[in-house]
Design a protein around this motif. Structure first.
Motif, short mmCIF file in Angstrom:
data_model
loop_
_atom_site.label_atom_id
_atom_site.label_comp_id
_atom_site.label_asym_id
_atom_site.label_seq_id
_atom_site.Cartn_x
_atom_site.Cartn_y
_atom_site.Cartn_z
N ARG A 41 0.69 -1.33 -0.04
CA ARG A 41 0.35 0.10 0.11
C ARG A 41 1.64 1.06 0.12
O ARG A 41 1.83 1.29 0.74
CB ARG A 41 -1.02 0.10 0.96
CG ARG A 41 -1.95 -1.79 1.06
CD ARG A 41 -2.60 -1.12 2.23
NE ARG A 41 -3.40 -0.17 2.66
CZ ARG A 41 -3.54 0.03 3.89
NH1 ARG A 41 -3.50 -0.37 4.69
NH2 ARG A 41 -4.17 1.27 4.49
N LEU A 42 0.39 2.44 -0.74
CA LEU A 42 0.93 3.63 -0.40
C LEU A 42 0.62 4.16 0.97
O LEU A 42 -0.28 4.16 1.31
CB LEU A 42 0.24 4.46 -1.78
CG LEU A 42 0.47 4.52 -2.83
CD1 LEU A 42 -0.75 5.43 -3.84
CD2 LEU A 42 2.17 4.48 -3.33
N VAL A 43 2.06 4.48 0.96
CA VAL A 43 1.99 5.27 2.41
C VAL A 43 1.74 7.32 2.16
O VAL A 43 2.50 7.24 0.99
CB VAL A 43 3.76 5.51 2.37
CG1 VAL A 43 3.59 5.98 4.27
CG2 VAL A 43 4.31 4.46 3.27
N ARG A 44 0.83 7.61 2.86
CA ARG A 44 0.10 8.68 1.83
C ARG A 44 -0.03 9.84 3.94
O ARG A 44 -0.44 9.62 4.66
CB ARG A 44 -0.64 8.47 1.32
CG ARG A 44 -0.71 8.39 0.34
CD ARG A 44 -2.81 7.62 -0.84
NE ARG A 44 -3.17 8.40 0.28
CZ ARG A 44 -4.64 7.72 -0.30
NH1 ARG A 44 -4.47 6.81 -0.99
NH2 ARG A 44 -5.83 7.75 0.87
N ARG A 101 10.90 3.08 -1.36
CA ARG A 101 10.34 3.75 -3.01
C ARG A 101 9.97 2.70 -4.23
O ARG A 101 11.38 2.46 -4.46
CB ARG A 101 11.67 4.56 -2.88
CG ARG A 101 10.80 6.32 -2.03
CD ARG A 101 12.26 7.05 -1.90
NE ARG A 101 12.89 7.48 -0.81
CZ ARG A 101 13.11 8.50 -0.70
NH1 ARG A 101 13.43 9.31 -1.41
NH2 ARG A 101 12.90 8.90 0.33
N SER A 102 9.10 3.52 -5.09
CA SER A 102 9.47 3.37 -6.64
C SER A 102 8.74 4.26 -7.26
O SER A 102 7.39 4.68 -7.01
CB SER A 102 8.45 1.26 -6.36
OG SER A 102 8.41 1.33 -7.33
N GLU A 103 9.13 4.26 -8.02
CA GLU A 103 8.85 5.25 -8.91
C GLU A 103 8.10 6.54 -8.10
O GLU A 103 7.49 6.78 -8.44
CB GLU A 103 7.80 4.59 -10.44
CG GLU A 103 7.87 3.27 -10.72
CD GLU A 103 6.60 2.73 -11.59
OE1 GLU A 103 5.80 3.63 -11.70
OE2 GLU A 103 7.22 1.47 -11.82
N LEU A 127 6.26 6.04 -2.24
CA LEU A 127 6.53 5.33 -0.90
C LEU A 127 5.53 4.47 -0.74
O LEU A 127 4.01 4.87 -0.49
CB LEU A 127 6.95 6.31 0.45
CG LEU A 127 7.25 5.35 1.77
CD1 LEU A 127 9.04 5.09 1.29
CD2 LEU A 127 7.60 6.78 2.83
N TRP A 128 6.02 3.62 -0.72
CA TRP A 128 4.88 1.66 -0.27
C TRP A 128 5.39 1.01 1.08
O TRP A 128 6.63 1.16 1.47
CB TRP A 128 5.28 1.35 -1.23
CG TRP A 128 4.93 1.99 -3.17
CD1 TRP A 128 5.87 2.51 -3.46
CD2 TRP A 128 4.08 1.30 -3.48
NE1 TRP A 128 5.14 2.74 -4.97
CE2 TRP A 128 3.55 1.91 -5.46
CE3 TRP A 128 2.75 0.69 -2.79
CZ2 TRP A 128 2.58 1.88 -5.41
CZ3 TRP A 128 1.73 0.43 -4.38
CH2 TRP A 128 1.91 1.42 -4.81
#
Length: 157
Positions: free
Chosen positions: A25-28, A87-89, A92-93
């Motif tokens: 999941r994305l970290v927001r 990190r990807s593209e 942050l995941w």
């Protein structure tokens, strides 16, 4: 709500949380703690119903409950360090690991163990199950704060 209902609700929430813990999941940072607030409200309702129907718990029982919540927070902090962050593209995941799940199960086990001790007090029978959602909310909140702190450090580096 009776003890069985509280336990079933708690197990459903736990199964849902565990499945979400191991998803990528994305970290927001801007994410609102809606799930935490729902758990907190439901937990407070369960506790309120328990206190309305049952006798007031003794000071010793309340102290055990506080200790239980401290364990919840401690497990949350420890679990937060088992969550992978990367990190990807440019994003942050995060993703929990098998150890994250094991620590969740251990945390619930501790609460259930303390529930048996609390249930030993005649006036507190069912208090442990009535506070399960509060326990989960406390543990999840601690985990969320530490994961977010770790994520913020990654963003700055």
């Amino acid at each position: 709500m009776d003890t069985t209902t509280n336990i079933v609700i708690g197990l459903i929430v736990l199964a849902w949380l565990l499945s979400r813990q191991v998803q990528k999941r994305l970290v927001r940072e801007d994410r609102k703690p809606i799930v935490l607030l729902i758990l907190l409200v439901l937990g407070l309702v369960q506790l309120g119903v328990f206190l309305k129907v049952g006798a007031a718990p003794s000071t010793g029982v309340v102290l055990l409950l506080v200790v239980s919540f401290l364990f919840a927070a401690a497990f949350g902090v420890i679990r937060a360090y088992t969550v992978r962050l990367w990190r990807s593209e440019g994003q942050l995941w995060r993703q929990g690991t098998w150890l994250t799940v094991v620590l969740w199960l251990a945390a619930i086990g501790v609460h259930i163990g303390l529930d048996f001790v609390i249930d030993g007090a005649a006036t507190a029978k069912g208090l442990g199950s009535a506070t399960l959602l509060l326990y989960v909310a406390m543990s999840l909140s601690a985990q969320r704060l530490v994961v977010q702190s770790r994520a913020n450090r990654l963003v700055r580096s």
